[in-house]
Design a protein around this motif. Structure first.
Motif, PDB file in Angstrom:
ATOM      1  N   GLU A 151      29.875 -39.799   1.983  1.00 40.41           N
ATOM      2  CA  GLU A 151      30.063 -38.759   2.271  1.00 40.41           C
ATOM      3  C   GLU A 151      29.116 -38.093   1.117  1.00 40.41           C
ATOM      4  OE1 GLU A 151      34.507 -36.198   2.013  1.00 40.41           O
ATOM      5  OE2 GLU A 151      33.964 -38.203   1.017  1.00 40.41           O
ATOM      6  N   VAL A 152      28.901 -38.447   0.015  1.00 42.74           N
ATOM      7  CA  VAL A 152      27.957 -38.025  -0.843  1.00 42.74           C
ATOM      8  C   VAL A 152      26.468 -37.588  -0.688  1.00 42.74           C
ATOM      9  CG1 VAL A 152      26.655 -37.934  -3.331  1.00 42.74           C
ATOM     10  CG2 VAL A 152      29.315 -38.729  -3.309  1.00 42.74           C
ATOM     11  N   LEU A 153      26.319 -37.960   0.310  1.00 46.49           N
ATOM     12  CA  LEU A 153      24.568 -38.284   1.171  1.00 46.49           C
ATOM     13  C   LEU A 153      24.850 -37.530   1.753  1.00 46.49           C
ATOM     14  CD1 LEU A 153      21.804 -38.984   1.384  1.00 46.49           C
ATOM     15  CD2 LEU A 153      23.302 -41.033   3.102  1.00 46.49           C
ATOM     16  N   ARG A 154      25.695 -36.941   2.522  1.00 43.06           N
ATOM     17  CA  ARG A 154      25.432 -35.557   3.602  1.00 43.06           C
ATOM     18  C   ARG A 154      25.676 -34.508   2.695  1.00 43.06           C
ATOM     19  NH1 ARG A 154      26.436 -37.639   8.933  1.00 43.06           N
ATOM     20  NH2 ARG A 154      27.254 -39.432   9.345  1.00 43.06           N
ATOM     21  N   LEU A 155      26.326 -34.648   1.944  1.00 35.45           N
ATOM     22  CA  LEU A 155      26.805 -33.346   0.838  1.00 35.45           C
ATOM     23  C   LEU A 155      25.505 -33.388   0.592  1.00 35.45           C
ATOM     24  CD1 LEU A 155      30.062 -33.364  -0.593  1.00 35.45           C
ATOM     25  CD2 LEU A 155      29.352 -32.328   1.585  1.00 35.45           C
TER      26      LEU A 155
ATOM     27  N   THR B 107      31.375 -39.086 -12.458  1.00 34.42           N
ATOM     28  CA  THR B 107      31.946 -39.680 -10.889  1.00 34.42           C
ATOM     29  C   THR B 107      30.593 -39.335  -9.939  1.00 34.42           C
ATOM     30  OG1 THR B 107      33.601 -39.912 -11.791  1.00 34.42           O
ATOM     31  CG2 THR B 107      33.013 -40.131  -9.623  1.00 34.42           C
ATOM     32  N   VAL B 108      29.986 -37.836  -9.559  1.00 34.80           N
ATOM     33  CA  VAL B 108      29.128 -37.896  -9.014  1.00 34.80           C
ATOM     34  C   VAL B 108      28.272 -38.317  -9.042  1.00 34.80           C
ATOM     35  CG1 VAL B 108      27.980 -35.933  -7.683  1.00 34.80           C
ATOM     36  CG2 VAL B 108      30.218 -35.528  -7.793  1.00 34.80           C
ATOM     37  N   LYS B 109      28.033 -37.850 -10.545  1.00 34.69           N
ATOM     38  CA  LYS B 109      26.130 -38.504 -10.909  1.00 34.69           C
ATOM     39  C   LYS B 109      25.951 -40.272  -9.986  1.00 34.69           C
ATOM     40  CE  LYS B 109      23.048 -37.973 -14.705  1.00 34.69           C
ATOM     41  NZ  LYS B 109      22.752 -38.417 -16.298  1.00 34.69           N
ATOM     42  N   THR B 110      27.244 -41.074 -10.850  1.00 39.60           N
ATOM     43  CA  THR B 110      27.532 -42.759 -10.422  1.00 39.60           C
ATOM     44  C   THR B 110      27.087 -42.369  -8.999  1.00 39.60           C
ATOM     45  OG1 THR B 110      28.767 -43.040 -12.344  1.00 39.60           O
ATOM     46  CG2 THR B 110      28.621 -44.362 -11.125  1.00 39.60           C
ATOM     47  N   HIS B 111      28.082 -41.815  -8.421  1.00 43.14           N
ATOM     48  CA  HIS B 111      28.044 -42.026  -6.748  1.00 43.14           C
ATOM     49  C   HIS B 111      26.197 -41.705  -6.006  1.00 43.14           C
ATOM     50  CE1 HIS B 111      31.734 -43.011  -5.931  1.00 43.14           C
ATOM     51  NE2 HIS B 111      32.330 -41.690  -5.838  1.00 43.14           N
TER      52      HIS B 111
ATOM     53  N   ALA C 234      16.002 -40.015  -0.461  1.00 40.82           N
ATOM     54  CA  ALA C 234      17.044 -40.330   0.173  1.00 40.82           C
ATOM     55  C   ALA C 234      17.691 -38.906   1.440  1.00 40.82           C
ATOM     56  CB  ALA C 234      18.145 -40.486  -1.106  1.00 40.82           C
ATOM     57  N   VAL C 235      17.456 -38.154   1.335  1.00 37.06           N
ATOM     58  CA  VAL C 235      17.626 -37.053   2.200  1.00 37.06           C
ATOM     59  C   VAL C 235      16.948 -37.278   3.683  1.00 37.06           C
ATOM     60  CG1 VAL C 235      17.617 -34.910   3.145  1.00 37.06           C
ATOM     61  CG2 VAL C 235      19.306 -35.972   0.991  1.00 37.06           C
ATOM     62  N   ILE C 236      15.842 -37.622   3.220  1.00 33.44           N
ATOM     63  CA  ILE C 236      15.091 -37.868   4.691  1.00 33.44           C
ATOM     64  C   ILE C 236      15.162 -39.349   5.278  1.00 33.44           C
ATOM     65  CG2 ILE C 236      12.632 -38.927   5.149  1.00 33.44           C
ATOM     66  CD1 ILE C 236      11.549 -36.617   2.510  1.00 33.44           C
ATOM     67  N   THR C 237      15.401 -39.990   4.661  1.00 31.44           N
ATOM     68  CA  THR C 237      15.994 -41.710   5.157  1.00 31.44           C
ATOM     69  C   THR C 237      17.053 -40.835   5.649  1.00 31.44           C
ATOM     70  OG1 THR C 237      14.906 -42.779   3.630  1.00 31.44           O
ATOM     71  CG2 THR C 237      17.064 -43.853   4.572  1.00 31.44           C
ATOM     72  N   ALA C 238      18.190 -40.690   4.974  1.00 31.62           N
ATOM     73  CA  ALA C 238      19.408 -39.869   6.787  1.00 31.62           C
ATOM     74  C   ALA C 238      19.290 -39.847   7.238  1.00 31.62           C
ATOM     75  CB  ALA C 238      20.455 -39.140   5.629  1.00 31.62           C
ATOM     76  N   TYR C 239      18.240 -38.717   7.387  1.00 25.74           N
ATOM     77  CA  TYR C 239      17.735 -37.894   9.043  1.00 25.74           C
ATOM     78  C   TYR C 239      16.891 -39.161   9.554  1.00 25.74           C
ATOM     79  CZ  TYR C 239      18.666 -33.337   7.996  1.00 25.74           C
ATOM     80  OH  TYR C 239      19.277 -32.004   7.206  1.00 25.74           O
TER      81      TYR C 239
END
Length: 214
Positions: free
Chosen positions: A156-160, A180-184, A200-205
């Motif tokens: 969920e954090v990666l999508r955001l 908490t977000v920083k840890t995620h 990370a975002v490029i990898t997700a795409y």
């Protein structure tokens, strides 16, 4: 503290323009200039810049090769911002994959240049969701086993992150604390083997986890 900047561009006029913009700021300082990527390693070793403004297209060693070499060989590599004429460019995509923390267009306003340097100097990334979507269009579809290792909350954090939200905005959206977000985010980067949010975002795409159409 003063942020030390190295400017790398084969166009002397571009270097002069960027130096004028950077040196006008009390917290920024240009410590060196280079006309080609081949000059970068010794200049980084000698001047220890915090941020490198790196042209992507240069005649001998381009910005992609220079970025990749710098981030894999320097003991404490600086952050790299690639500077380009065209944002929808394979050179930009490859530079981001090589580890650049973001990119700037050569027509960027002085305030945008200064803000970009400050953003990456404090450890953040220049993440432009719309631009990233254009860059990765047609490149996705591959599988990445690392995605399966993400927990539901990390996914969920990666999508955001892909939507361009900052840690504070993600915390507000998920109604959790900033730490908490920083840890995620840290867990996402570690599991994907990503240097920063951009990778990370490029990898997700690329894996199809996130698509250019949403």
């Amino acid at each position: 503290m003063t942020t030390r900047v190295l400017i790398v561009d084969d166009d002397a006029l571009v270097r002069v323009g960027l130096r004028t913009i950077v040196d006008a700021e009390p917290d920024l300082e240009v410590v060196a200039e280079a006309g080609d990527g081949a000059e970068v390693p010794p200049l980084v070793a000698r001047h220890r810049p915090d941020v490198v403004l790196m042209d992507v297209r240069m005649p001998d060693v381009d910005g992609i090769q220079a970025t990749r070499h710098l981030l894999t060989t320097a003991a404490t590599p600086p952050r790299v911002i690639v500077v380009t004429t065209f944002e929808n460019d394979d050179y930009v995509y490859d530079a981001l994959r090589a580890g650049a923390s973001g990119f700037l267009l050569k027509r960027a306003r002085p305030a945008e240049v200064v803000d970009a340097i400050r953003v990456v100097a404090r450890g953040d990334s220049l993440l432009f969701p719309a631009a990233i979507r254009r860059l990765v269009a047609g490149r996705g579809g591959g599988t990445n086993p690392a995605m399966a290792r993400l927990t539901g909350r990390e996914a969920e954090v990666l999508r955001l992150m892909a939507a361009g939200l900052s840690n504070a905005e993600i915390a507000e959206r998920l109604v959790v604390g900033g730490e908490t977000v920083k840890t995620h985010v840290g867990n996402v980067l570690a599991k994907l083997g990503a240097r920063d949010r951009v990778q990370a975002v490029i990898t997700a795409y690329e894996s199809g986890f996130v698509t250019p159409t949403g």
